[in-house]
Motif scaffolding. Structure first.
Motif, PDB file in Angstrom:
ATOM      1  N   VAL A 135     -22.328 125.663 111.685  1.00  0.00           N
ATOM      2  CA  VAL A 135     -21.630 126.799 111.070  1.00  0.00           C
ATOM      3  C   VAL A 135     -22.643 127.680 110.353  1.00  0.00           C
ATOM      4  CG1 VAL A 135     -19.960 127.487 109.307  1.00  0.00           C
ATOM      5  CG2 VAL A 135     -19.477 125.537 110.800  1.00  0.00           C
ATOM      6  N   SER A 166     -19.535 125.254 116.300  1.00  0.00           N
ATOM      7  CA  SER A 166     -19.134 126.634 116.041  1.00  0.00           C
ATOM      8  C   SER A 166     -19.815 127.592 117.010  1.00  0.00           C
ATOM      9  CB  SER A 166     -19.502 127.007 114.600  1.00  0.00           C
ATOM     10  OG  SER A 166     -19.209 128.356 114.336  1.00  0.00           O
ATOM     11  N   LEU A 225     -17.292 119.651 112.370  1.00  0.00           N
ATOM     12  CA  LEU A 225     -17.621 120.973 112.894  1.00  0.00           C
ATOM     13  C   LEU A 225     -19.100 121.251 112.633  1.00  0.00           C
ATOM     14  CD1 LEU A 225     -16.874 123.726 114.103  1.00  0.00           C
ATOM     15  CD2 LEU A 225     -16.069 124.425 111.831  1.00  0.00           C
TER      16      LEU A 225
END
Length: 246
Positions: free
Chosen positions: A226, A196, A223
């Motif tokens: 974050v 991210s 991902l």
């Protein structure tokens, strides 16, 4: 991420303010640790009806956190009672994430070039959990791609599969060099790490090409990094539910 690729997003890992590379520990209740537990659970959906035993971990470019994820996923699996091995196959640039793990004199490179070096000589415990072992890279070879094509590496991974419940193959970023692609037939699935605020949207073409051409087995996305206090992701729920100081 969902708009940029058809790849399954199997996990989201929280940004951690801690300096330690290890965010998963026994009885840890931080947001990052809990997200690694959720990732561990989601791996069952990547190979439904089959055991996911050998996992390639890669990314598009350096700096997206693939080795950080590999290390903490290994601890997460070990805490669940699995016998885990991390095989460092980024022969061009060994990761700094593993610097705290004391390297043996002989690593996987020594094993591949010298028939006298046995598998037992290159396996060591990480010191992070009794069930979590590692094979370090060792010496940097002048021909890393040729090393990864070695039949002896295939024999090694076959032997390791009978010894361990879960094997992580930490490989170079596939968007920079093609080394990870040479390991296609040796893994059950591929974790592709994006970060991210770091990974560019255009770089998703790399994993889309992998999917379209079947270059790696069962690719999915994690991902990384974050920031949970951002509006729109949990709206503060995670930061209040989990105490980052623990």
């Amino acid at each position: 991420v969902h708009r940029a690729t058809t790849a399954t997003v199997a996990g989201v890992i929280a940004f951690s303010r801690k300096k330690s590379r290890l965010v998963v520990k026994e009885n840890s209740n931080s947001a990052a640790a809990e997200m690694f537990r959720l990732l561990r659970a989601n791996l069952a959906y990547i190979t439904p009806g089959e055991v996911l035993k050998t996992l390639i971990v890669t990314s598009g470019v350096p700096g997206e956190g693939k080795s950080f994820i590999a290390l903490n996923l290994g601890v997460t699996q070990a805490l669940a009672g699995k016998k885990v091995l991390l095989l460092e196959l980024d022969l061009r640039k060994p990761s700094q994430e593993f610097e705290d793990i004391e390297a043996t004199e002989e690593g996987v490179v020594s094993y591949l070039v010298d028939p006298a070096v046995t598998m037992e000589k290159i396996i060591q415990n990480t010191g992070l959990h009794i069930n979590f072992d590692v094979i370090r890279c060792g010496h940097r070879p002048p021909n890393p791609s040729e090393m990864l094509l070695s039949p002896r590496l295939r024999d090694l991974i076959t032997a390791l599969r009978s010894k361990y419940d879960f094997i992580i193959l930490d490989t170079p970023p596939v968007g920079v060099v093609a080394d990870a692609l040479l390991l296609k037939e040796m893994a059950d699935a591929t974790m592709y790490v994006v970060r991210s605020g770091y990974t560019h949207l255009g770089e998703f073409r790399i994993i889309n090409d992998i999917i379209q051409k079947g270059k790696l087995p069962r690719p999915f996305i994690v991902l990384n990094s974050v920031r949970l206090n951002k509006k729109g992701y949990g709206s503060g729920y995670y930061s209040s539910y989990y105490n980052e100081d623990n």
